[in-house]
Design a protein around this motif. Structure first.
Motif, mmCIF file in Angstrom:
data_model
loop_
_atom_site.group_PDB
_atom_site.id
_atom_site.type_symbol
_atom_site.label_atom_id
_atom_site.label_comp_id
_atom_site.label_asym_id
_atom_site.label_seq_id
_atom_site.Cartn_x
_atom_site.Cartn_y
_atom_site.Cartn_z
ATOM 1 N N ARG B 89 40.628 81.607 -14.481
ATOM 2 C CA ARG B 89 40.913 80.173 -14.389
ATOM 3 C C ARG B 89 39.637 79.335 -14.424
ATOM 4 O O ARG B 89 39.660 78.191 -14.858
ATOM 5 N N LEU B 92 38.660 77.438 -17.592
ATOM 6 C CA LEU B 92 39.176 76.081 -17.824
ATOM 7 C C LEU B 92 38.403 75.049 -17.010
ATOM 8 O O LEU B 92 38.176 73.927 -17.465
ATOM 9 N N ALA B 195 50.248 65.835 -10.316
ATOM 10 C CA ALA B 195 49.864 66.685 -9.179
ATOM 11 C C ALA B 195 51.099 67.372 -8.593
ATOM 12 O O ALA B 195 51.067 68.571 -8.286
ATOM 13 N N SER B 198 52.326 70.060 -10.965
ATOM 14 C CA SER B 198 51.476 71.238 -10.889
ATOM 15 C C SER B 198 51.819 72.080 -9.656
ATOM 16 O O SER B 198 51.923 73.310 -9.729
ATOM 17 N N ALA B 199 52.022 71.390 -8.514
ATOM 18 C CA ALA B 199 52.342 72.088 -7.267
ATOM 19 C C ALA B 199 53.697 72.790 -7.366
ATOM 20 O O ALA B 199 53.848 73.956 -6.974
ATOM 21 N N ASN B 202 53.584 75.735 -9.888
ATOM 22 C CA ASN B 202 52.864 76.891 -9.344
ATOM 23 C C ASN B 202 53.731 77.650 -8.341
ATOM 24 O O ASN B 202 53.794 78.880 -8.363
ATOM 25 N N THR B 203 54.426 76.902 -7.480
ATOM 26 C CA THR B 203 55.303 77.534 -6.492
ATOM 27 C C THR B 203 56.412 78.322 -7.184
ATOM 28 O O THR B 203 56.710 79.466 -6.837
ATOM 29 N N ILE B 206 54.967 81.490 -8.895
ATOM 30 C CA ILE B 206 54.631 82.536 -7.923
ATOM 31 C C ILE B 206 55.919 83.184 -7.417
ATOM 32 O O ILE B 206 56.014 84.409 -7.288
ATOM 33 N N ILE B 217 48.195 79.970 -11.992
ATOM 34 C CA ILE B 217 47.428 78.721 -11.958
ATOM 35 C C ILE B 217 46.908 78.367 -13.352
ATOM 36 O O ILE B 217 46.815 77.188 -13.708
ATOM 37 N N CYS B 220 49.776 76.792 -15.050
ATOM 38 C CA CYS B 220 49.934 75.429 -14.506
ATOM 39 C C CYS B 220 48.932 74.464 -15.120
ATOM 40 O O CYS B 220 49.286 73.354 -15.522
ATOM 41 N N ILE B 221 47.672 74.878 -15.172
ATOM 42 C CA ILE B 221 46.637 73.984 -15.704
ATOM 43 C C ILE B 221 46.935 73.663 -17.167
ATOM 44 O O ILE B 221 46.877 72.501 -17.587
ATOM 45 N N LEU B 222 47.277 74.701 -17.950
ATOM 46 C CA LEU B 222 47.529 74.468 -19.380
ATOM 47 C C LEU B 222 48.707 73.518 -19.571
ATOM 48 O O LEU B 222 48.613 72.541 -20.330
ATOM 49 N N VAL B 224 50.275 71.415 -17.344
ATOM 50 C CA VAL B 224 50.159 70.091 -16.731
ATOM 51 C C VAL B 224 49.057 69.261 -17.403
ATOM 52 O O VAL B 224 49.219 68.051 -17.584
ATOM 53 N N ALA B 225 47.961 69.896 -17.795
ATOM 54 C CA ALA B 225 46.907 69.139 -18.488
ATOM 55 C C ALA B 225 47.409 68.675 -19.856
ATOM 56 O O ALA B 225 47.067 67.574 -20.311
ATOM 57 N N PHE B 226 48.235 69.505 -20.482
ATOM 58 C CA PHE B 226 48.821 69.087 -21.758
ATOM 59 C C PHE B 226 49.724 67.873 -21.538
ATOM 60 O O PHE B 226 49.646 66.865 -22.268
#
Lengths: 103, 241
Positions: B89, B92, B195, B198-199, B202-203, B206, B217, B220-222, B224-226
């Protein structure tokens, strides 16, 4: 475990360091297209939500409510004031208080 | 987020600012590293090995995972591959930071890249002033000091911190991340949405348990950032020079 772990540790260090380093070397002088830049700029917000949840729910394993109360303080404090140290120490203090009272 | 260009103080002021920004990370890292030191000793590693883990790998979760895998008898190849997956991660995170640290000397990147942890990245991301190598270095050094000194203390002293204190200090890292994000949350509904997305994502990931450790994660980053790039009105920023 009689064998030394040093080679393993160095291997782990290498595979941790290289992904941390490569983007700097690759993107440093590259002209970044606008859309890619918008994506990169959105990474922090995208990461922080996932870094907090669900990890925070197990931050105080004895009593998850203690961590949540601490975070509640950080949230409410942050609505009115800025800064980092007070909201962080306040969260630690409130979590500690709740764990101490319960324990 | 902010690519500010406020003026900087003198070098000593800048170092002071970096160390101050690093205090919450230190507070959060120290007790976690004490736990690592204790566990490492329990796994019969030497003090030098425990120190080396923290000093040269410098990546919390993956170090705990490595100890667990060692105890299960997994060979070095498998542990190194797992470490790569768990820590990927940061690729990124460095990609983002590279947009704030452009056109530096190559050797500066070699130095600064070493300290890109989740928390260092988060603090730097929302640092309003332009990032300088000096600020980044001293922030990383503060974080690294907490991690390494905690490891050594844990190994040598054992469980010297009361359990309640360790647990409550562990909240520091999460409070830090939230406090960093608060100004953006207050001013932008899109930020709140992203935010929370993303939360929740991720939950969910998992819970579904579809990906190896560390990859929920990344997903999530890929994602949500998109979404963030789509939702952010396109101001024409000049990203070069």
């Amino acid at each position: 475990m009689n064998d030394t772990l040093i080679p393993l540790i160095l291997g782990m260090a290498a595979v941790t360091y290289i992904p941390r380093l490569l983007p700097f070397l690759l993107l440093n002088r590259l002209r970044i297209p606008h859309k890619v830049n918008a994506f990169l700029k959105a990474i922090p917000v995208a990461a922080i939500g996932a870094l907090i949840v669900p990890g925070v729910l197990t931050a105080t394993p004895d009593m998850p409510a203690a961590a949540l109360a601490g975070m509640g303080f950080t949230l409410i404090y942050g609505m009115f004031r800025g800064g980092i140290i007070v909201p962080v120490l306040g969260a630690v203090g409130i979590s500690w208080l709740m764990l101490a009272l319960a324990g | 987020m902010t690519t500010g260009s406020e003026t900087h103080g003198s070098p000593p002021m800048e170092i002071r600012g970096a160390v101050q920004a690093g205090i919450p990370i230190f507070i959060g890292y120290f007790p976690a590293a004490v736990a690592f030191g204790i566990l490492a000793k329990g796994c019969s590693t030497s003090l030098l090995e425990a120190f080396m883990f923290s000093a040269v790998v410098f990546a919390g979760a993956s170090q705990f995972i490595a100890l667990n895998l060692l105890m299960t008898g997994m060979g070095p190849g498998g542990i190194i591959l797992t470490t790569l997956l768990v820590n990927f991660r940061h690729f990124l995170m460095s990609a983002y930071l590279s947009t704030r640290l452009r056109n530096l000397a190559r050797k500066t990147y070699f130095l600064l890249a070493f300290g890109v942890t989740d928390e260092v990245f988060s603090v730097l991301s929302f640092h309003k002033k332009a990032l300088t190598p000096r600020f980044v270095f001293f922030l990383e050094l503060s974080a690294w000091s907490g991690w390494v000194s905690g490891t050594v203390c844990g190994y040598v002293l054992g469980g010297f911190l009361p359990d309640i204190l360790t647990q409550s200090m562990g909240v520091a890292l999460y409070a830090l991340l939230l406090a960093i994000l608060m100004p953006a949350l207050k001013t932008s509904r899109v930020t709140v949405f992203l935010a929370v997305l993303s939360a929740v994502l991720n939950t969910l990931l998992i819970w579904l348990d579809l990906f190896p450790a560390g990859w929920t994660i990344i997903v999530c980053i890929l994602v949500v950032a998109f979404a963030g790039a789509m939702l952010t009105p396109g101001k024409k920023e000049v990203t070069c020079e």
